[in-house]
Scaffold this motif. Structure first.
Motif, PDB file in Angstrom:
ATOM      1  N   MET A   1       0.864  -1.172   0.000  1.00 47.27           N
ATOM      2  CA  MET A   1       0.000   0.000   0.000  1.00 47.27           C
ATOM      3  C   MET A   1       0.909   1.233   0.000  1.00 47.27           C
ATOM      4  O   MET A   1       1.857   1.306   0.767  1.00 47.27           O
ATOM      5  CB  MET A   1      -0.890  -0.036   1.241  1.00 47.27           C
ATOM      6  CG  MET A   1      -1.847   1.120   1.334  1.00 47.27           C
ATOM      7  SD  MET A   1      -2.923   1.103   2.808  1.00 47.27           S
ATOM      8  CE  MET A   1      -3.617  -0.523   2.788  1.00 47.27           C
ATOM      9  N   ASN A   2       0.578   2.202  -0.833  1.00 52.55           N
ATOM     10  CA  ASN A   2       1.419   3.398  -0.865  1.00 52.55           C
ATOM     11  C   ASN A   2       1.130   4.296   0.336  1.00 52.55           C
ATOM     12  O   ASN A   2       0.132   4.135   1.028  1.00 52.55           O
ATOM     13  CB  ASN A   2       1.263   4.154  -2.190  1.00 52.55           C
ATOM     14  CG  ASN A   2      -0.122   4.754  -2.361  1.00 52.55           C
ATOM     15  OD1 ASN A   2      -0.720   5.255  -1.407  1.00 52.55           O
ATOM     16  ND2 ASN A   2      -0.621   4.724  -3.576  1.00 52.55           N
ATOM     17  N   ASN A   3       2.020   5.231   0.600  1.00 48.44           N
ATOM     18  CA  ASN A   3       1.909   6.086   1.792  1.00 48.44           C
ATOM     19  C   ASN A   3       0.640   6.919   1.799  1.00 48.44           C
ATOM     20  O   ASN A   3       0.070   7.165   2.862  1.00 48.44           O
ATOM     21  CB  ASN A   3       3.131   6.996   1.905  1.00 48.44           C
ATOM     22  CG  ASN A   3       4.333   6.255   2.445  1.00 48.44           C
ATOM     23  OD1 ASN A   3       4.196   5.176   3.012  1.00 48.44           O
ATOM     24  ND2 ASN A   3       5.502   6.809   2.260  1.00 48.44           N
ATOM     25  N   ALA A   4       0.185   7.364   0.626  1.00 48.60           N
ATOM     26  CA  ALA A   4      -1.039   8.171   0.577  1.00 48.60           C
ATOM     27  C   ALA A   4      -2.237   7.363   1.058  1.00 48.60           C
ATOM     28  O   ALA A   4      -3.063   7.854   1.825  1.00 48.60           O
ATOM     29  CB  ALA A   4      -1.275   8.685  -0.839  1.00 48.60           C
ATOM     30  N   ALA A   6      -2.016   4.521   2.921  1.00 47.97           N
ATOM     31  CA  ALA A   6      -1.747   4.034   4.279  1.00 47.97           C
ATOM     32  C   ALA A   6      -2.167   5.049   5.322  1.00 47.97           C
ATOM     33  O   ALA A   6      -2.724   4.683   6.365  1.00 47.97           O
ATOM     34  CB  ALA A   6      -0.266   3.681   4.436  1.00 47.97           C
ATOM     35  N   LYS A   7      -1.923   6.321   5.076  1.00 49.87           N
ATOM     36  CA  LYS A   7      -2.276   7.318   6.087  1.00 49.87           C
ATOM     37  C   LYS A   7      -3.788   7.404   6.266  1.00 49.87           C
ATOM     38  O   LYS A   7      -4.269   7.603   7.371  1.00 49.87           O
ATOM     39  CB  LYS A   7      -1.666   8.676   5.774  1.00 49.87           C
ATOM     40  CG  LYS A   7      -2.240   9.399   4.585  1.00 49.87           C
ATOM     41  CD  LYS A   7      -1.522  10.722   4.375  1.00 49.87           C
ATOM     42  CE  LYS A   7      -2.076  11.468   3.192  1.00 49.87           C
ATOM     43  NZ  LYS A   7      -1.371  12.719   2.946  1.00 49.87           N
ATOM     44  N   TRP A   8      -4.551   7.194   5.189  1.00 52.51           N
ATOM     45  CA  TRP A   8      -6.013   7.240   5.304  1.00 52.51           C
ATOM     46  C   TRP A   8      -6.574   5.973   5.937  1.00 52.51           C
ATOM     47  O   TRP A   8      -7.494   6.027   6.747  1.00 52.51           O
ATOM     48  CB  TRP A   8      -6.649   7.497   3.937  1.00 52.51           C
ATOM     49  CG  TRP A   8      -6.366   8.888   3.459  1.00 52.51           C
ATOM     50  CD1 TRP A   8      -5.484   9.264   2.484  1.00 52.51           C
ATOM     51  CD2 TRP A   8      -6.927  10.097   3.983  1.00 52.51           C
ATOM     52  NE1 TRP A   8      -5.466  10.627   2.365  1.00 52.51           N
ATOM     53  CE2 TRP A   8      -6.342  11.173   3.274  1.00 52.51           C
ATOM     54  CE3 TRP A   8      -7.849  10.386   4.978  1.00 52.51           C
ATOM     55  CZ2 TRP A   8      -6.655  12.502   3.508  1.00 52.51           C
ATOM     56  CZ3 TRP A   8      -8.167  11.701   5.228  1.00 52.51           C
ATOM     57  CH2 TRP A   8      -7.581  12.746   4.507  1.00 52.51           C
ATOM     58  N   VAL A   9      -5.996   4.836   5.583  1.00 46.44           N
ATOM     59  CA  VAL A   9      -6.437   3.576   6.192  1.00 46.44           C
ATOM     60  C   VAL A   9      -6.143   3.591   7.684  1.00 46.44           C
ATOM     61  O   VAL A   9      -6.969   3.184   8.505  1.00 46.44           O
ATOM     62  CB  VAL A   9      -5.777   2.364   5.482  1.00 46.44           C
ATOM     63  CG1 VAL A   9      -6.023   1.074   6.249  1.00 46.44           C
ATOM     64  CG2 VAL A   9      -6.296   2.251   4.056  1.00 46.44           C
ATOM     65  N   SER A  10      -4.963   4.077   8.052  1.00 38.38           N
ATOM     66  CA  SER A  10      -4.605   4.192   9.468  1.00 38.38           C
ATOM     67  C   SER A  10      -5.588   5.100  10.202  1.00 38.38           C
ATOM     68  O   SER A  10      -6.049   4.768  11.304  1.00 38.38           O
ATOM     69  CB  SER A  10      -3.177   4.730   9.591  1.00 38.38           C
ATOM     70  OG  SER A  10      -2.840   4.936  10.930  1.00 38.38           O
TER      71      SER A  10
END
Length: 149
Positions: A1-4, A6-10
């Motif tokens: 998963m890319n960082n963009a 990942a931050k939303w999933v987190s």
């Protein structure tokens, strides 16, 4: 998963866990006497004191997750809180029939939530959190818990 992503999933995962506990904490405050009666019926001493501690912990830990502030500690607090709650209020092994099934489901649900909270305590708050903003501004105040590699 890319960082963009990942931050939303987190963020979504953290908020979903947090909402559960904030609503539960307010629910305890709004249904104080019935909850004390239920706790007393389960043989818990000092039900008013235990309920106050549970409600405060749920609100503090839930808000910690919602805001992403001291997230690791909030997640650990809530995981620790769920252990005695699960063992005392959802003791399925003492029940029969429908009550056994209902308490088994609640017990297993709590174990799953504990797993999510432990994962959150290791993964940390994510990029969209007050913790991340604080660490960017003041790296010396970072959480003493280990960072996810």
């Amino acid at each position: 998963m890319n960082n963009a992503n990942a931050k939303w999933v987190s963020l979504v995962g953290r908020v979903l866990l947090g909402v559960l506990f904030v609503l539960s904490g307010f629910g305890k405050l709004g249904n104080w006497e019935p909850t004390v009666a239920l706790m007393t019926s389960q043989g818990l001493p000092l039900a008013n004191l235990l309920l106050a501690g549970a409600a405060a912990s749920e609100l503090a830990g839930g808000l910690s997750l919602l805001l992403g502030y001291r997230t690791r500690w909030g997640a650990l607090l809530l995981a620790a809180l769920l252990v005695p709650i699960s063992l005392t209020m959802h003791a399925f092994w003492t029940q029969t029939g429908e009550a056994h099934q209902m308490h088994l489901i609640h017990f297993l649900k709590n174990l799953s939530i504990i797993g999510g909270l432990l994962a959150q305590s290791i993964a940390g708050p994510g990029a969209l959190s007050l913790d991340a903003r604080r660490e960017q501004r003041h790296p010396a105040t970072a959480s003493p818990l280990p960072q996810h590699a």
